[in-house]
Design an enzyme around this catalytic site. Structure first.
Site, PDB file in Angstrom:
ATOM      1  N   ASP A   1      42.647  -6.451  24.027  1.00  0.00           N
ATOM      2  CA  ASP A   1      42.794  -5.280  23.596  1.00  0.00           C
ATOM      3  C   ASP A   1      42.928  -4.677  25.175  1.00  0.00           C
ATOM      4  OD1 ASP A   1      43.678  -3.106  21.816  1.00  0.00           O
ATOM      5  OD2 ASP A   1      41.653  -2.837  21.191  1.00  0.00           O
TER       6      ASP A   1
ATOM      7  N   ILE B   1      29.457  11.162  23.638  1.00  0.00           N
ATOM      8  CA  ILE B   1      30.201  11.029  24.273  1.00  0.00           C
ATOM      9  C   ILE B   1      32.174  11.330  23.868  1.00  0.00           C
ATOM     10  CG2 ILE B   1      31.287  10.809  27.180  1.00  0.00           C
ATOM     11  CD1 ILE B   1      29.048   8.772  26.861  1.00  0.00           C
TER      12      ILE B   1
ATOM     13  N   ARG C   1      37.114   3.374  16.716  1.00  0.00           N
ATOM     14  CA  ARG C   1      37.288   3.544  15.266  1.00  0.00           C
ATOM     15  C   ARG C   1      36.051   3.590  14.340  1.00  0.00           C
ATOM     16  NH1 ARG C   1      40.286  -1.381  13.760  1.00  0.00           N
ATOM     17  NH2 ARG C   1      39.210  -1.768  16.063  1.00  0.00           N
ATOM     18  N   PHE C   2      34.974   2.544  15.252  1.00  0.00           N
ATOM     19  CA  PHE C   2      34.172   3.122  13.559  1.00  0.00           C
ATOM     20  C   PHE C   2      32.695   3.392  14.131  1.00  0.00           C
ATOM     21  CE2 PHE C   2      36.677  -1.569  13.199  1.00  0.00           C
ATOM     22  CZ  PHE C   2      37.251  -0.618  11.926  1.00  0.00           C
ATOM     23  N   GLY C   3      32.648   3.638  15.724  1.00  0.00           N
ATOM     24  CA  GLY C   3      31.433   3.871  15.833  1.00  0.00           C
ATOM     25  C   GLY C   3      31.457   4.947  17.277  1.00  0.00           C
TER      26      GLY C   3
HETATM   27  N1  ATP Z   1      30.849   2.966  28.584  1.00  0.00           N
HETATM   28  C1  ATP Z   1      30.930   4.431  28.321  1.00  0.00           C
HETATM   29  N2  ATP Z   1      30.899   5.553  29.116  1.00  0.00           N
HETATM   30  C2  ATP Z   1      31.084   6.949  28.744  1.00  0.00           C
HETATM   31  N3  ATP Z   1      32.526   6.674  27.596  1.00  0.00           N
HETATM   32  C3  ATP Z   1      32.927   5.843  27.322  1.00  0.00           C
HETATM   33  C4  ATP Z   1      32.263   4.559  27.403  1.00  0.00           C
HETATM   34  N4  ATP Z   1      32.479   3.415  26.240  1.00  0.00           N
HETATM   35  C5  ATP Z   1      33.264   4.552  25.736  1.00  0.00           C
HETATM   36  N5  ATP Z   1      33.451   5.833  25.782  1.00  0.00           N
HETATM   37  C6  ATP Z   1      33.869   6.509  25.202  1.00  0.00           C
HETATM   38  O1  ATP Z   1      34.319   6.575  24.109  1.00  0.00           O
HETATM   39  C7  ATP Z   1      35.084   6.487  23.793  1.00  0.00           C
HETATM   40  C8  ATP Z   1      35.113   5.846  22.369  1.00  0.00           C
HETATM   41  O2  ATP Z   1      34.690   4.130  22.005  1.00  0.00           O
HETATM   42  P1  ATP Z   1      34.870   3.432  22.513  1.00  0.00           P
HETATM   43  O3  ATP Z   1      35.109   1.936  22.563  1.00  0.00           O
HETATM   44  O4  ATP Z   1      33.939   3.278  20.670  1.00  0.00           O
HETATM   45  O5  ATP Z   1      36.251   3.193  21.333  1.00  0.00           O
HETATM   46  P2  ATP Z   1      37.612   3.117  21.364  1.00  0.00           P
HETATM   47  O6  ATP Z   1      37.598   2.112  22.377  1.00  0.00           O
HETATM   48  O7  ATP Z   1      37.830   4.562  21.702  1.00  0.00           O
HETATM   49  O8  ATP Z   1      38.123   2.781  19.685  1.00  0.00           O
HETATM   50  P3  ATP Z   1      38.285   1.415  19.183  1.00  0.00           P
HETATM   51  O9  ATP Z   1      37.271   0.179  19.764  1.00  0.00           O
HETATM   52  O10 ATP Z   1      37.641   2.075  17.735  1.00  0.00           O
HETATM   53  O11 ATP Z   1      39.837   0.602  19.332  1.00  0.00           O
HETATM   54  C9  ATP Z   1      36.131   5.953  24.444  1.00  0.00           C
HETATM   55  O12 ATP Z   1      37.412   7.070  23.923  1.00  0.00           O
HETATM   56  C10 ATP Z   1      35.243   6.528  24.888  1.00  0.00           C
HETATM   57  O13 ATP Z   1      36.311   7.737  26.280  1.00  0.00           O
END
Ligand code: ATP
Length: 284
Positions: A141, A19, A23-25
């Site tokens: 954050d 989905i 940055r890392f995962g």
């Molecule tokens: N619980 C969730 N349900 C649906 N989509 C999600 C969920 N968590 C994250 N995402 C989607 O996945 C993407 C990556 O989320 P993640 O929290 O890993 O990283 P980030 O917040 O974009 O970046 P980073 O943590 O690296 O600063 C997000 O842009 C978000 O749209």
């Protein structure tokens, strides 16, 4: 809550499409094999985490996410359902929020929202922060990309505890953690700080929802940090035409450099702008 590694994960959940990517995962859809519930799986591989701080934050994310969201979980926090940690990766099974994030909503709506809608979202964010802070967890954050929407109910949910820290018993926090436009001045200054750093970041989010602009702008990260440290809060008339004095009063009290005068998340919830225009948006 930490149920072993990837093998245990595969026994308990069926993994679906990607989905999103951080940055890392990666974040993928998944289903519980026991209940069929649709959830999201956030996987952070450990190999690319060369910075010891990044590795430490990834390894403590499950503990802090669990502490913040264990039952009864605020309806405005993404709940952690299970965590799996082995030598290769940390996997977190969390609520699926398929309704997109606040950053995408703002860009789809031309950058800004009507005041009543912004107050409803600000109320839900303050409610999420109050719930975290009551449990001694600072998120560190808060930004529109970490504010997700539940597709079924439309509720706003705070996600991503990958930068969170425990401050229970008044333990001071330190370290430059967060995202430049949203980070509080005491963090940039390198001082010890408390959970009100989240209220500052939420104040930046409120300012963005109402004006479509950030309050402290710079073209590069060092320039943004200088602007944050100056903390010179202005409401340019063109961007803020029609925004109420109550909304501006709340932003002044959230984006207040003096931490002792800055509102707590609970106080934000009781502010007249939130209580009168946004209070009924808070679920539960
Ligand atoms: N619980 C969730 N349900 C649906 N989509 C999600 C969920 N968590 C994250 N995402 C989607 O996945 C993407 C990556 O989320 P993640 O929290 O890993 O990283 P980030 O917040 O974009 O970046 P980073 O943590 O690296 O600063 C997000 O842009 C978000 O749209």
């Amino acid at each position: 809550m930490v149920y072993g590694g990837e093998e245990a994960l595969m026994r308990q959940y069926s993994i679906g499409d990607e989905i999103g990517r951080g940055r890392f995962g990666t974040v993928r859809r998944c289903h519980s094999n026991a209940t069929g519930e649709a959830l999201a799986l956030k996987t952070t591989p450990k190999a690319p985490l060369r910075d010891p701080l990044d590795l430490a934050l990834a390894e403590q994310e499950p503990k802090l996410h669990l502490l913040a969201s264990s039952p009864p979980c605020s309806p405005h926090l993404v709940a952690l359902h299970a965590a799996f940690d082995d030598a290769n990766a940390v996997h977190l099974v969390v609520d699926l929020c398929a309704g997109g994030d606040l950053l995408s909503l703002l860009s789809a709506r031309g950058g800004r929202l009507p005041e009543r809608e912004a107050a409803g979202l600000a109320a839900q964010l303050a409610s999420a922060l109050a719930a975290c802070h009551r449990r001694g967890v600072a998120h560190r954050d808060v930004k529109p990309d970490n504010l997700l929407f539940d597709a079924a109910t439309g509720a706003l949910k705070l996600a991503d505890f990958g930068s969170a820290e425990w401050f229970g018993d008044g333990r001071p926090m330190s370290g430059l953690v967060g995202t430049p436009y949203y980070v509080a001045p005491e963090v940039v200054a390198g001082r010890e700080y408390g959970e009100k750093v989240d209220v500052w970041s939420a104040g930046v989010v409120v300012y963005m929802m109402l004006s479509g602009a950030v309050p402290f702008y710079g073209a590069t990260a060092p320039e943004i940090f200088e602007a944050v440290l100056r903390g010179n809060l202005r409401f340019p008339p063109r961007a803020f035409a029609g925004v109420s004095p109550e909304a501006k009063d709340l932003m002044r009290r959230m984006l207040c450099k003096d931490v002792s005068r800055r509102l707590s998340a609970e106080q934000v919830l009781r502010h007249p702008w939130i209580a009168s225009c946004g209070g009924d948006a808070v679920a539960g």
